[in-house]
Write a protein that holds these residues in place. Structure first.
Motif, PDB file in Angstrom:
ATOM      1  N   PHE A 196       0.805  -1.223   0.000  1.00 46.33           N
ATOM      2  CA  PHE A 196       0.000   0.000   0.000  1.00 46.33           C
ATOM      3  C   PHE A 196       0.840   1.276   0.000  1.00 46.33           C
ATOM      4  CE2 PHE A 196      -2.989  -3.242   1.054  1.00 46.33           C
ATOM      5  CZ  PHE A 196      -4.170  -2.829   0.439  1.00 46.33           C
ATOM      6  N   ASN A 197       2.041   1.211  -0.566  1.00 44.31           N
ATOM      7  CA  ASN A 197       2.900   2.388  -0.698  1.00 44.31           C
ATOM      8  C   ASN A 197       2.749   2.935  -2.118  1.00 44.31           C
ATOM      9  OD1 ASN A 197       4.934   4.264  -0.973  1.00 44.31           O
ATOM     10  ND2 ASN A 197       6.593   2.886  -0.382  1.00 44.31           N
ATOM     11  N   TYR A 198       2.028   4.059  -2.251  1.00 43.42           N
ATOM     12  CA  TYR A 198       1.765   4.625  -3.581  1.00 43.42           C
ATOM     13  C   TYR A 198       3.026   5.170  -4.248  1.00 43.42           C
ATOM     14  CZ  TYR A 198       1.996   9.417  -1.816  1.00 43.42           C
ATOM     15  OH  TYR A 198       2.435  10.602  -1.271  1.00 43.42           O
ATOM     16  N   GLN A 199       4.113   5.332  -3.494  1.00 44.80           N
ATOM     17  CA  GLN A 199       5.367   5.840  -4.050  1.00 44.80           C
ATOM     18  C   GLN A 199       6.374   4.729  -4.345  1.00 44.80           C
ATOM     19  OE1 GLN A 199       6.207   8.545  -0.755  1.00 44.80           O
ATOM     20  NE2 GLN A 199       5.890  10.266  -2.139  1.00 44.80           N
ATOM     21  N   ALA A 200       5.975   3.494  -4.197  1.00 41.09           N
ATOM     22  CA  ALA A 200       6.901   2.374  -4.378  1.00 41.09           C
ATOM     23  C   ALA A 200       7.451   2.324  -5.799  1.00 41.09           C
ATOM     24  CB  ALA A 200       6.199   1.058  -4.049  1.00 41.09           C
ATOM     25  N   ILE A 201       8.737   2.017  -5.881  1.00 42.04           N
ATOM     26  CA  ILE A 201       9.411   1.809  -7.167  1.00 42.04           C
ATOM     27  C   ILE A 201      10.273   0.567  -7.005  1.00 42.04           C
ATOM     28  CG2 ILE A 201      10.995   2.709  -8.904  1.00 42.04           C
ATOM     29  CD1 ILE A 201      10.423   5.523  -7.829  1.00 42.04           C
ATOM     30  N   SER A 202      10.114  -0.397  -7.899  1.00 40.92           N
ATOM     31  CA  SER A 202      10.922  -1.613  -7.816  1.00 40.92           C
ATOM     32  C   SER A 202      12.252  -1.411  -8.532  1.00 40.92           C
ATOM     33  CB  SER A 202      10.173  -2.797  -8.439  1.00 40.92           C
ATOM     34  OG  SER A 202      10.227  -2.707  -9.858  1.00 40.92           O
ATOM     35  N   LYS A 203      13.178  -2.326  -8.295  1.00 45.11           N
ATOM     36  CA  LYS A 203      14.470  -2.223  -8.976  1.00 45.11           C
ATOM     37  C   LYS A 203      14.326  -2.433 -10.480  1.00 45.11           C
ATOM     38  CE  LYS A 203      15.645  -6.899  -7.550  1.00 45.11           C
ATOM     39  NZ  LYS A 203      16.293  -7.614  -6.474  1.00 45.11           N
ATOM     40  N   GLN A 204      13.209  -3.055 -10.906  1.00 43.34           N
ATOM     41  CA  GLN A 204      12.948  -3.226 -12.342  1.00 43.34           C
ATOM     42  C   GLN A 204      12.260  -2.006 -12.940  1.00 43.34           C
ATOM     43  OE1 GLN A 204      11.963  -5.650 -10.080  1.00 43.34           O
ATOM     44  NE2 GLN A 204      13.528  -7.162 -10.524  1.00 43.34           N
ATOM     45  N   GLY A 205      11.826  -1.068 -12.069  1.00 42.63           N
ATOM     46  CA  GLY A 205      11.196   0.154 -12.547  1.00 42.63           C
ATOM     47  C   GLY A 205       9.680   0.178 -12.445  1.00 42.63           C
ATOM     48  N   ALA A 206       9.073  -0.862 -11.865  1.00 49.64           N
ATOM     49  CA  ALA A 206       7.628  -0.872 -11.673  1.00 49.64           C
ATOM     50  C   ALA A 206       7.263   0.194 -10.644  1.00 49.64           C
ATOM     51  CB  ALA A 206       7.159  -2.250 -11.205  1.00 49.64           C
ATOM     52  N   GLN A 207       6.097   0.830 -10.841  1.00 49.17           N
ATOM     53  CA  GLN A 207       5.773   1.998 -10.049  1.00 49.17           C
ATOM     54  C   GLN A 207       4.397   1.944  -9.408  1.00 49.17           C
ATOM     55  OE1 GLN A 207       6.155   4.919 -13.180  1.00 49.17           O
ATOM     56  NE2 GLN A 207       8.324   5.237 -12.751  1.00 49.17           N
ATOM     57  N   GLY A 208       4.318   2.541  -8.221  1.00 52.69           N
ATOM     58  CA  GLY A 208       3.042   2.779  -7.572  1.00 52.69           C
ATOM     59  C   GLY A 208       2.457   1.593  -6.844  1.00 52.69           C
ATOM     60  N   LEU A 209       1.222   1.755  -6.408  1.00 56.59           N
ATOM     61  CA  LEU A 209       0.532   0.748  -5.596  1.00 56.59           C
ATOM     62  C   LEU A 209       0.514  -0.632  -6.225  1.00 56.59           C
ATOM     63  CD1 LEU A 209      -2.546   2.842  -4.454  1.00 56.59           C
ATOM     64  CD2 LEU A 209      -0.781   1.904  -2.960  1.00 56.59           C
ATOM     65  N   MET A 210       0.193  -0.692  -7.526  1.00 56.65           N
ATOM     66  CA  MET A 210       0.053  -1.985  -8.194  1.00 56.65           C
ATOM     67  C   MET A 210       1.279  -2.323  -9.032  1.00 56.65           C
ATOM     68  SD  MET A 210      -4.027  -2.253  -8.888  1.00 56.65           S
ATOM     69  CE  MET A 210      -3.953  -4.058  -8.943  1.00 56.65           C
ATOM     70  N   GLN A 211       2.344  -1.526  -8.828  1.00 54.24           N
ATOM     71  CA  GLN A 211       3.644  -1.792  -9.453  1.00 54.24           C
ATOM     72  C   GLN A 211       3.539  -2.001 -10.963  1.00 54.24           C
ATOM     73  OE1 GLN A 211       7.085  -2.025  -7.493  1.00 54.24           O
ATOM     74  NE2 GLN A 211       5.624  -0.372  -7.211  1.00 54.24           N
ATOM     75  N   LEU A 212       3.064  -0.974 -11.639  1.00 60.57           N
ATOM     76  CA  LEU A 212       2.945  -1.007 -13.090  1.00 60.57           C
ATOM     77  C   LEU A 212       4.268  -0.614 -13.735  1.00 60.57           C
ATOM     78  CD1 LEU A 212      -0.489   0.823 -13.457  1.00 60.57           C
ATOM     79  CD2 LEU A 212      -0.069  -1.652 -13.409  1.00 60.57           C
ATOM     80  N   MET A 213       4.682  -1.393 -14.715  1.00 59.79           N
ATOM     81  CA  MET A 213       5.846  -1.012 -15.502  1.00 59.79           C
ATOM     82  C   MET A 213       5.431   0.169 -16.382  1.00 59.79           C
ATOM     83  SD  MET A 213       8.384  -2.853 -14.598  1.00 59.79           S
ATOM     84  CE  MET A 213       9.604  -2.656 -15.899  1.00 59.79           C
ATOM     85  N   PRO A 214       6.342   1.124 -16.634  1.00 58.41           N
ATOM     86  CA  PRO A 214       5.963   2.311 -17.411  1.00 58.41           C
ATOM     87  C   PRO A 214       5.295   1.996 -18.751  1.00 58.41           C
ATOM     88  CG  PRO A 214       8.068   2.678 -16.357  1.00 58.41           C
ATOM     89  CD  PRO A 214       7.701   1.233 -16.099  1.00 58.41           C
ATOM     90  N   ALA A 215       5.796   1.018 -19.488  1.00 61.78           N
ATOM     91  CA  ALA A 215       5.186   0.689 -20.790  1.00 61.78           C
ATOM     92  C   ALA A 215       3.778   0.130 -20.607  1.00 61.78           C
ATOM     93  CB  ALA A 215       6.061  -0.312 -21.546  1.00 61.78           C
ATOM     94  N   THR A 216       3.593  -0.722 -19.610  1.00 64.33           N
ATOM     95  CA  THR A 216       2.273  -1.281 -19.323  1.00 64.33           C
ATOM     96  C   THR A 216       1.328  -0.166 -18.898  1.00 64.33           C
ATOM     97  OG1 THR A 216       3.285  -3.361 -18.625  1.00 64.33           O
ATOM     98  CG2 THR A 216       1.008  -2.984 -17.940  1.00 64.33           C
ATOM     99  N   ALA A 217       1.809   0.733 -18.047  1.00 60.53           N
ATOM    100  CA  ALA A 217       0.986   1.856 -17.592  1.00 60.53           C
ATOM    101  C   ALA A 217       0.496   2.675 -18.790  1.00 60.53           C
ATOM    102  CB  ALA A 217       1.773   2.731 -16.626  1.00 60.53           C
ATOM    103  N   LEU A 218       1.385   2.959 -19.728  1.00 62.50           N
ATOM    104  CA  LEU A 218       0.992   3.712 -20.919  1.00 62.50           C
ATOM    105  C   LEU A 218      -0.083   2.983 -21.709  1.00 62.50           C
ATOM    106  CD1 LEU A 218       4.329   5.212 -22.326  1.00 62.50           C
ATOM    107  CD2 LEU A 218       2.365   6.445 -21.363  1.00 62.50           C
ATOM    108  N   GLU A 219       0.106   1.684 -21.898  1.00 62.03           N
ATOM    109  CA  GLU A 219      -0.888   0.876 -22.621  1.00 62.03           C
ATOM    110  C   GLU A 219      -2.252   0.930 -21.941  1.00 62.03           C
ATOM    111  OE1 GLU A 219       0.395  -3.181 -23.022  1.00 62.03           O
ATOM    112  OE2 GLU A 219       2.339  -2.587 -23.835  1.00 62.03           O
ATOM    113  N   LEU A 220      -2.241   1.040 -20.619  1.00 61.34           N
ATOM    114  CA  LEU A 220      -3.476   1.040 -19.834  1.00 61.34           C
ATOM    115  C   LEU A 220      -4.066   2.444 -19.667  1.00 61.34           C
ATOM    116  CD1 LEU A 220      -2.236  -1.454 -17.108  1.00 61.34           C
ATOM    117  CD2 LEU A 220      -3.979  -1.928 -18.846  1.00 61.34           C
ATOM    118  N   GLY A 221      -3.413   3.449 -20.243  1.00 60.86           N
ATOM    119  CA  GLY A 221      -3.909   4.818 -20.153  1.00 60.86           C
ATOM    120  C   GLY A 221      -3.543   5.532 -18.869  1.00 60.86           C
ATOM    121  N   VAL A 222      -2.561   5.006 -18.137  1.00 57.99           N
ATOM    122  CA  VAL A 222      -2.129   5.630 -16.883  1.00 57.99           C
ATOM    123  C   VAL A 222      -1.063   6.670 -17.208  1.00 57.99           C
ATOM    124  CG1 VAL A 222      -1.013   5.236 -14.644  1.00 57.99           C
ATOM    125  CG2 VAL A 222      -2.647   3.554 -15.549  1.00 57.99           C
TER     126      VAL A 222
END
Length: 172
Positions: free
Chosen positions: A69-95
């Protein structure tokens, strides 16, 4: 502001990078007794789960497993936010902003919904694909033999069952 993987000496600092909370193979956490987070982001989770037709307890379990539940989380692979979306996936999903809890949850739930449809409602396969990628699930014809993914799937299942004991639909 600066970012580093080395702890600074004699300076106040905040740690924002966080790896998948439930992926640590040697975790000493008792997942059957760990504290549950029943109210954070309740409205966003319920609305997104209803919109995409999935169980809000499952969404809460994935968020718990991914980022605690950390909205600022960033993984070492670059996944971001609460649900750990990768930037490319986030873009595809309209985030547009993965650190916006609302956008991240909407995108993550949309992604989970798509995975659940692809795997005929099988939460274990959807969880495995969420963690290791759809390619890995296809390549191995099921949950990949990666220890991290196997413990992740098990722990999401435990959390889902535990969160499922509470009703979220009436508490918006």
């Amino acid at each position: 502001m600066s970012f580093s993987d080395i702890e600074p000496m004699e300076v106040e600092f905040t740690v924002y990078r966080m790896d998948c909370y439930a992926c640590e193979v040697d975790s000493l956490i008792d997942w059957r007794k760990a504290k549950l987070y029943l109210t954070p982001y309740q409205s966003e989770i319920n609305q997104s789960a209803l919109k995409y037709g999935i169980d809000p307890a499952y969404v809460r379990a994935v968020i718990h497993a991914e980022s605690h539940f950390n909205y600022q989380a960033i993984s070492k692979q670059g996944a971001q936010g609460l649900m750990q979306l990768m930037p490319a996936t986030a873009l595809e999903l309209g985030v547009k902003n993965s650190f916006s809890a609302q956008q991240n949850i909407i995108g993550g739930v949309k992604h989970l919904s798509r995975l659940l449809k692809k795997y005929n409602g099988d939460n274990k396969l959807a969880s495995a694909a969420y963690n290791a990628g759809e390619g890995a699930v296809k390549r191995y014809g099921g949950i990949p033999p990666y220890k991290e993914t196997q413990v992740y799937v098990e722990r999401v299942g435990i959390l889902h069952k535990r969160y499922g004991r509470f009703s979220y639909h009436n508490n918006q």
